[in-house]
Scaffold this motif. Structure first.
Motif, PDB file in Angstrom:
ATOM      1  N   GLN A 175      16.145 -27.785  21.762  1.00  0.00           N
ATOM      2  CA  GLN A 175      16.369 -28.886  22.699  1.00  0.00           C
ATOM      3  C   GLN A 175      16.599 -30.222  21.999  1.00  0.00           C
ATOM      4  O   GLN A 175      17.225 -31.124  22.585  1.00  0.00           O
ATOM      5  N   ARG A 176      16.111 -30.364  20.775  1.00  0.00           N
ATOM      6  CA  ARG A 176      16.285 -31.616  20.044  1.00  0.00           C
ATOM      7  C   ARG A 176      17.746 -31.739  19.603  1.00  0.00           C
ATOM      8  O   ARG A 176      18.236 -30.948  18.797  1.00  0.00           O
ATOM      9  N   VAL A 177      18.448 -32.715  20.099  1.00  0.00           N
ATOM     10  CA  VAL A 177      19.876 -32.866  19.814  1.00  0.00           C
ATOM     11  C   VAL A 177      20.046 -33.517  18.436  1.00  0.00           C
ATOM     12  O   VAL A 177      19.862 -34.718  18.267  1.00  0.00           O
ATOM     13  N   VAL A 178      20.403 -32.715  17.484  1.00  0.00           N
ATOM     14  CA  VAL A 178      20.586 -33.172  16.109  1.00  0.00           C
ATOM     15  C   VAL A 178      22.075 -33.245  15.809  1.00  0.00           C
ATOM     16  O   VAL A 178      22.774 -32.232  15.841  1.00  0.00           O
ATOM     17  N   GLY A 179      22.590 -34.443  15.577  1.00  0.00           N
ATOM     18  CA  GLY A 179      23.977 -34.607  15.191  1.00  0.00           C
ATOM     19  C   GLY A 179      24.981 -34.616  16.330  1.00  0.00           C
ATOM     20  O   GLY A 179      26.170 -34.755  16.100  1.00  0.00           O
ATOM     21  N   GLY A 180      24.516 -34.404  17.550  1.00  0.00           N
ATOM     22  CA  GLY A 180      25.435 -34.412  18.685  1.00  0.00           C
ATOM     23  C   GLY A 180      25.636 -33.028  19.287  1.00  0.00           C
ATOM     24  O   GLY A 180      25.262 -32.005  18.707  1.00  0.00           O
ATOM     25  N   ALA A 181      26.254 -32.998  20.468  1.00  0.00           N
ATOM     26  CA  ALA A 181      26.408 -31.754  21.227  1.00  0.00           C
ATOM     27  C   ALA A 181      27.250 -30.718  20.483  1.00  0.00           C
ATOM     28  O   ALA A 181      26.929 -29.530  20.487  1.00  0.00           O
ATOM     29  N   HIS A 182      28.326 -31.155  19.835  1.00  0.00           N
ATOM     30  CA  HIS A 182      29.200 -30.206  19.136  1.00  0.00           C
ATOM     31  C   HIS A 182      28.460 -29.501  18.006  1.00  0.00           C
ATOM     32  O   HIS A 182      28.567 -28.276  17.834  1.00  0.00           O
ATOM     33  N   ILE A 183      27.708 -30.272  17.226  1.00  0.00           N
ATOM     34  CA  ILE A 183      26.956 -29.700  16.112  1.00  0.00           C
ATOM     35  C   ILE A 183      25.874 -28.755  16.629  1.00  0.00           C
ATOM     36  O   ILE A 183      25.630 -27.685  16.053  1.00  0.00           O
ATOM     37  N   MET A 184      25.227 -29.134  17.732  1.00  0.00           N
ATOM     38  CA  MET A 184      24.202 -28.272  18.300  1.00  0.00           C
ATOM     39  C   MET A 184      24.789 -26.958  18.807  1.00  0.00           C
ATOM     40  O   MET A 184      24.210 -25.881  18.592  1.00  0.00           O
ATOM     41  N   ARG A 185      25.928 -27.022  19.471  1.00  0.00           N
ATOM     42  CA  ARG A 185      26.556 -25.793  19.967  1.00  0.00           C
ATOM     43  C   ARG A 185      26.918 -24.871  18.800  1.00  0.00           C
ATOM     44  O   ARG A 185      26.658 -23.659  18.837  1.00  0.00           O
ATOM     45  N   GLU A 186      27.491 -25.454  17.769  1.00  0.00           N
ATOM     46  CA  GLU A 186      27.843 -24.670  16.579  1.00  0.00           C
ATOM     47  C   GLU A 186      26.598 -24.060  15.942  1.00  0.00           C
ATOM     48  O   GLU A 186      26.611 -22.898  15.511  1.00  0.00           O
ATOM     49  N   GLN A 187      25.517 -24.833  15.892  1.00  0.00           N
ATOM     50  CA  GLN A 187      24.280 -24.349  15.293  1.00  0.00           C
ATOM     51  C   GLN A 187      23.675 -23.188  16.084  1.00  0.00           C
ATOM     52  O   GLN A 187      23.257 -22.176  15.509  1.00  0.00           O
ATOM     53  N   LEU A 188      23.663 -23.303  17.398  1.00  0.00           N
ATOM     54  CA  LEU A 188      23.074 -22.240  18.210  1.00  0.00           C
ATOM     55  C   LEU A 188      23.923 -20.967  18.162  1.00  0.00           C
ATOM     56  O   LEU A 188      23.382 -19.846  18.142  1.00  0.00           O
ATOM     57  N   GLU A 189      25.226 -21.124  18.135  1.00  0.00           N
ATOM     58  CA  GLU A 189      26.096 -19.950  17.999  1.00  0.00           C
ATOM     59  C   GLU A 189      25.878 -19.274  16.648  1.00  0.00           C
ATOM     60  O   GLU A 189      25.888 -18.041  16.540  1.00  0.00           O
ATOM     61  N   HIS A 190      25.661 -20.076  15.615  1.00  0.00           N
ATOM     62  CA  HIS A 190      25.379 -19.535  14.283  1.00  0.00           C
ATOM     63  C   HIS A 190      24.050 -18.779  14.283  1.00  0.00           C
ATOM     64  O   HIS A 190      23.936 -17.707  13.666  1.00  0.00           O
TER      65      HIS A 190
END
Length: 286
Positions: free
Chosen positions: A178-193
């Motif tokens: 839930q902690r938004v690190v670096g912005g929504a795009h980076i978070m989406r990429e991180q969770l998919e990874h």
């Protein structure tokens, strides 16, 4: 450095041998320090593998312990030489947690609990850069890049580029998602990874959702490192701001391992975790 020589492991094994020789002579670390005119803390650091051991240190200690077998002395001196060689991480310059990296590089398995961010071994490059820059605002862009490169290099143990791969078990709190690190795009990429990496046969990922309530991990993050050689005791790693703590006593290892079993039992199972992460990632796709 020879690929099969890990200086951190050599220091630990040499320290264990020196402690064994001291105990055989029924001497305390304080008594040895008095004989060599050094501090007791130096003897302790040599024995716990947190300090480089010179051949002179080995020679002096063997003299105090009255080691007469030249084969033993020669073997210890060889370990001292190898303990002063450089690991792959030294190529990146001064790394603040180099002792831990040496242990992680030699470990067969690693169990991690992380409360606030995704564990480093599971981070994307962009997420890692945002975490490092945000948690250490005083570091330069060059230092951030160096630390990110080290983190990416550490991930070779789970990407299959190094054999055998590291057996990784990661449990972390929902707060890390839930902690938004670096912005929504980076978070989406991180969770998919995270979802992708969690499917590797040697990686297990579990999330503790907020609804779990209080759990054994609320006191803070930690890692349990286990090694392929029985002579190498497991290590509990506690990361600090200015210094780190390494626990090797059997009682400490037992207690933290028991806490980890409770964490795994309370967390979502791996399949539930992947669904939970995928559902969380949807909100970053807007």
């Amino acid at each position: 450095m020879a690929s099969n020589v890990n200086p951190t492991v050599r220091r630990r094994r040499l320290g264990q041998e020196l402690r064994r020789l001291r105990e055989q002579k029924n001497m305390t670390a304080e008594q040895v320090a008095d004989r060599l005119l050094v501090s007791q803390s130096k003897i302790s650091r040599l024995e716990n593998g947190r300090r480089s051991i010179s051949q002179r240190d080995v020679r002096d200690l063997c003299g105090v312990y009255e080691v007469e077998d030249e084969r033993i002395v020669s073997s210890l001196m060889q370990m001292a030489r190898e303990s002063r060689q450089q690991g792959w991480w030294n190529a990146f310059g001064d790394v603040p947690y180099s002792v831990y990296i040496g242990l992680e590089t030699a470990a067969a398995s690693l169990r991690i609990y992380q409360s606030l961010v995704v564990p480093g071994l599971l981070q994307t490059r962009a997420y890692a850069a945002a975490v490092i820059a945000g948690s250490s605002p005083e570091v330069t862009d060059a230092d951030v890049e160096k630390r990110v490169n080290v983190r990416m290099r550490r991930q070779d143990r789970i990407k299959g580029t190094e054999q055998p791969p590291l057996r990784l078990w990661a449990v972390f709190d929902e707060a890390a998602l839930q902690r938004v690190v670096g912005g929504a795009h980076i978070m989406r990429e991180q969770l998919e990874h995270l979802i992708e990496v969690s499917r590797l046969p040697h990686v297990t990922v579990q999330v503790l959702p907020f609804e779990t309530g209080a759990h054994p991990g609320v006191t803070g993050q930690y890692a349990i490192l286990e090694f392929p050689e029985e002579s190498d005791s497991s290590v509990i790693y506690l990361e600090g701001v200015t210094s780190d703590l390494y626990l090797e006593k059997s009682d400490d290892v037992h207690n933290y391992s028991l806490m980890y079993e409770h964490l795994r039992a309370q967390a979502l199972n791996p399949e539930q975790t992947r669904k939970f992460i995928a559902d969380t990632a949807k909100k970053y796709a807007r």
